[in-house]
Structure formats: structure tokens, C-alpha cells
Write a protein that holds these residues in place. Structure first.
Motif, mmCIF file in Angstrom:
data_model
loop_
_atom_site.group_PDB
_atom_site.id
_atom_site.type_symbol
_atom_site.label_atom_id
_atom_site.label_comp_id
_atom_site.label_asym_id
_atom_site.label_seq_id
_atom_site.Cartn_x
_atom_site.Cartn_y
_atom_site.Cartn_z
ATOM 1 N N ALA A 138 9.404 30.191 -36.454
ATOM 2 C CA ALA A 138 10.742 29.968 -38.479
ATOM 3 C C ALA A 138 11.366 31.205 -36.797
ATOM 4 N N GLY A 139 11.289 32.285 -37.060
ATOM 5 C CA GLY A 139 12.245 33.742 -36.832
ATOM 6 C C GLY A 139 10.419 34.533 -35.882
ATOM 7 N N LEU A 140 10.820 35.256 -36.596
ATOM 8 C CA LEU A 140 10.055 36.871 -36.267
ATOM 9 C C LEU A 140 8.968 37.320 -36.686
ATOM 10 N N LEU A 141 8.177 37.302 -36.108
ATOM 11 C CA LEU A 141 6.297 36.477 -36.638
ATOM 12 C C LEU A 141 6.398 38.058 -37.099
ATOM 13 N N HIS A 142 5.465 38.479 -38.421
ATOM 14 C CA HIS A 142 4.849 39.336 -38.534
ATOM 15 C C HIS A 142 3.667 39.816 -36.629
ATOM 16 N N ALA A 205 -7.173 45.577 -34.205
ATOM 17 C CA ALA A 205 -6.426 47.421 -34.645
ATOM 18 C C ALA A 205 -5.833 47.978 -35.618
ATOM 19 N N ASP A 206 -5.961 48.378 -36.305
ATOM 20 C CA ASP A 206 -5.540 49.202 -37.518
ATOM 21 C C ASP A 206 -3.414 49.003 -37.651
ATOM 22 N N ASP A 207 -3.472 48.902 -38.648
ATOM 23 C CA ASP A 207 -1.743 48.832 -38.423
ATOM 24 C C ASP A 207 -0.821 49.754 -38.007
ATOM 25 N N LYS A 208 -0.972 51.222 -37.886
ATOM 26 C CA LYS A 208 -0.798 52.071 -36.720
ATOM 27 C C LYS A 208 -1.213 51.221 -35.640
ATOM 28 N N ALA A 209 -2.101 50.933 -34.755
ATOM 29 C CA ALA A 209 -1.969 50.329 -33.881
ATOM 30 C C ALA A 209 -1.095 49.195 -33.180
ATOM 31 N N ILE A 210 -1.262 48.359 -34.502
ATOM 32 C CA ILE A 210 -0.067 47.179 -34.167
ATOM 33 C C ILE A 210 0.631 47.872 -34.118
ATOM 34 N N TRP A 211 1.495 48.794 -34.442
ATOM 35 C CA TRP A 211 2.957 49.066 -34.320
ATOM 36 C C TRP A 211 2.899 49.954 -32.884
ATOM 37 N N HIS A 212 2.352 50.826 -32.539
ATOM 38 C CA HIS A 212 2.038 50.923 -30.739
ATOM 39 C C HIS A 212 2.100 49.984 -30.048
ATOM 40 N N LEU A 213 0.934 48.945 -30.278
ATOM 41 C CA LEU A 213 1.100 47.719 -29.465
ATOM 42 C C LEU A 213 2.492 46.348 -29.609
ATOM 43 N N THR A 214 3.574 46.560 -30.416
ATOM 44 C CA THR A 214 3.953 45.963 -30.475
ATOM 45 C C THR A 214 5.296 46.381 -29.810
ATOM 46 N N LYS A 215 5.332 47.550 -29.790
ATOM 47 C CA LYS A 215 5.758 48.677 -28.834
ATOM 48 C C LYS A 215 5.892 48.860 -27.003
ATOM 49 N N VAL A 216 4.385 48.677 -26.764
ATOM 50 C CA VAL A 216 4.148 48.679 -25.228
ATOM 51 C C VAL A 216 4.356 46.579 -25.450
ATOM 52 N N TYR A 217 4.081 45.797 -25.910
ATOM 53 C CA TYR A 217 4.896 44.481 -25.828
ATOM 54 C C TYR A 217 6.821 44.649 -25.627
ATOM 55 N N TRP A 218 6.564 45.519 -25.954
ATOM 56 C CA TRP A 218 8.339 45.145 -26.535
ATOM 57 C C TRP A 218 8.961 45.841 -25.130
ATOM 58 N N PHE A 219 8.343 47.267 -24.327
ATOM 59 C CA PHE A 219 8.983 47.793 -22.894
ATOM 60 C C PHE A 219 7.926 46.955 -21.598
ATOM 61 N N THR A 220 7.341 46.132 -21.990
ATOM 62 C CA THR A 220 7.239 45.379 -21.080
ATOM 63 C C THR A 220 7.354 43.911 -20.889
#
Ligand code: NLE
Ligand code: FE2
Length: 311
Positions: A138-142, A205-220
């Protein structure tokens, strides 16, 4: 109430996050943004018909159950015209500035004016290549659920069309972005390994690593560029699906930096227009290997360790 009692009560009421072990554990109802509630700076904010359409598609996406057929969306003339406009603009720039893997896969999907492709057709093509499934959301998923989907080769895709007033750039994902930006590369084996590696890293991953991975996803996956002989080519979907962003990338105005997933990543910019810098991979193969190594440093659940074929 004191801080302590507030945190105690939230600890006792919040259920611990259930581990995600298969695509059936991914909850596609946790939408954090870009859903049907448009912000007042959205070009469709005053367009009631557009908002009704967004709501209808969002509701249909929420009803989709993994493994069941994906209902087709009947796109109206205005939506098809927007698809046509973006396709016409991009068919000039993509051959010059998209990476070779993208250009190799693109013809498989036979994008053409006059018809917005259905996710079911896309899945038919992917079934014959890398085995990815694109399913409605529906939109931006968690991010935890979105990234977990990738581990199981499921890509969550919006189905609504960008607003007709701005075909060459939208800050949010839409069906054009998903189809033109993401879909072709999902058919490439090296890219498939790269994006799945990001997903697999998220599973333990814990929440901190999820946030980090979201950025890695974003920049790749969203804004990555790759070296090709002497040139810089786009592979990020956010560049490939936008005439404006692709022209910006091609102009050389943005800074380039090598991607290092082991270091803290900068802030992601969603709303301030084109990216000011892009992260560079020397190749998909090298990038996939780098992310694989990063993933191994995170705690992957025991049952998935060493398994490179989670699908
Ligand atoms: N700016 C992109 C486009 O216009 O297609 C969408 C980016 C979504 C993250
Ligand atoms: Fe995207």
C-alpha cells in the motif's frame, strides 16, 4: 507517571517482534508513509479523484495474501498517459546512462506506450530468470518487513500512478518507479545476489542495524551508480525511473563516493530533490561480495547461516 513506569508499561504491553523466517511472516500492513494519506505539499493533495484512486489501490494491496494471484489493476486513460510520458522521456536517456546489466534485461519486459504492465505479467518473466516475485504493497512498508521480503526474493511494489502534473520526478515510489526503476535489474543474476544480500543481512538484525541497512539499501538499490569502463552508469531505481534525476546524474553535478557498508551512512534525503552525492560500486559482483561480507558480520538466525539460496 515517571519515565520508569512508562517504559515498564510499554515493555509489558508491546509484544516482542516475532522472528521473520519466511515470506509468510512478512507483515505488509505496517505502512509508514507514502500511503493514501497525502501530505499537503503533495501535488495530488487537492485532487479528490486522485486521492480516492490511491485509497482504493492501497486497500486492495493490503488484502493481498502471499502465494495467491495478484489482481490486475485497470489503469485509466490519464494514468496510461502518465506512463507514456515517462517512458518517452526515459527512452532517450536510459540507453546512454543506465548500466549494461539494466539495458540487457530491459527488453525482456517489453515496456511500451499505451499499456501499464501488470505485476502478474512481470512475475511471469521473473519466474523464467532469477525467480523474484513482485507483490503489491500500500505504501512505504516498515523497513524490517520490506528488507526481510528481499531475503526471500519478494519485492514489495506500489501500484498507484504518480500525479499527472509531475511525470519526470516524484519523491515517492509509484508504479512507474517500481516497473522502470526496479523490475528490469531483478532479472539480472549479480544484481539479484546483491539485493538479496541486503535482505538476508536484515533477518537477524536489531533495530539499529535495520536502520543502517535501510540506508545501505537507499544508497545502492535506490541511488547507486556503478563504474563501467571510463564511465559512471546508473543502477539505482530512483535514478533510472526519473528523467530529472537521471539528467542530474549524467550532468556530473553530484559528488561520487565509494560505498562502504561497514561505516556509518549519511542521512537519506527524500524530500529535498535530486541527490547531492551518489555512492559508487566498481561492479555488481564486487558490491554483492562486499554486502555478503557485511551480512556475515550481523547475527543471521542459526537456521539461515551459510544458506545462500533462501528463496
Ligand atoms: N524520484 C523517483 C522518480 O521520480 O521516479 C522516485 C524515487 C522513489 C524512492
Ligand atoms: Fe524504490
Amino acid at each position: 507517571a515517571s519515565g520508569a513506569s512508562a517504559s515498564q508499561s510499554s515493555a509489558s504491553t508491546a509484544a516482542p517482534a516475532a522472528p521473520i523466517r519466511s515470506i509468510h511472516d512478512v507483515d505488509n500492513s505496517q505502512i509508514l508513509g507514502f500511503g493514501a494519506d497525502l501530505a499537503d505539499d503533495h501535488p495530488g493533495y487537492h485532487d479528490e479523484a486522485y486521492k480516492r484512486r490511491r485509497s482504493a489501490l492501497a486497500e486492495a494491496a493490503k488484502r493481498h495474501v502471499v502465494g495467491t494471484p495478484i489482481p490486475d489493476v485497470s489503469y485509466g486513460p490519464e494514468e496510461v498517459a502518465t506512463w507514456d510520458a515517462v517512458l518517452a522521456e526515459l527512452s532517450e536517456l536510459l540507453p546512454r546512462h543506465a548500466c549494461k546489466e539494466y539495458l540487457r534485461c530491459l527488453p525482456l519486459f517489453n515496456f511500451r506506450p499505451g499499456k501499464v504492465p501488470q505485476l502478474s505479467e512481470i512475475n511471469g518473466v521473473l519466474a523464467g530468470t532469477t525467480g523474484w516475485t513482485v507483490r503489491p504493497v500500500a505504501g512505504l512498508l516498515h523497513p524490517r518487513h520490506f528488507l526481510a521480503g528481499l531475503a526471500f526474493k519478494h519485492f514489495h511494489s506500489t501500484q498507484y500512478m504518480r500525479h499527472p502534473s509531475k511525470p519526470s520526478y516524484t519523491p515517492e515510489p509509484d508504479i512507474v518507479h517500481e516497473l522502470i526503476g526496479h523490475v528490469p535489474l531483478l532479472a539480472d543474476p549479480s544484481y539479484s545476489r546483491l539485493i538479496q544480500a541486503i535482505g538476508r543481512a536484515s533477518l537477524g538484525a536489531d533495530d539499529k542495524a535495520i536502520w543502517h541497512l535501510t540506508k545501505v539499501y537507499w544508497f545502492t538499490i535506490e541511488f547507486g551508480v556503478v563504474r563501467e569502463r571510463g564511465d559512471i552508469k546508473a543502477f539505482g531505481a530512483g535514478i533510472l525511473s526519473s528523467y530529472g534525476e537521471l539528467a542530474h546524474m549524467a550532468s556530473g553535478a553530484a559528488a561520487l563516493e565509494p560505498l562502504d557498508p561497514f561505516r556509518p551512512q549519511p542521512r537519506m534525503s527524500y524530500k529535498d530533490g535530486f541527490q547531492k552525492r551518489y555512492f559508487l560500486l566498481d561492479s555488481f559482483e564486487g558490491g554483492a561480495e562486499l554486502l555478503q561480507r557485511y551480512a556475515e558480520n550481523l547475527a543471521l538466525p542459526e537456521s539461515l547461516r551459510g544458506d545462500t539460496s533462501v528463496a
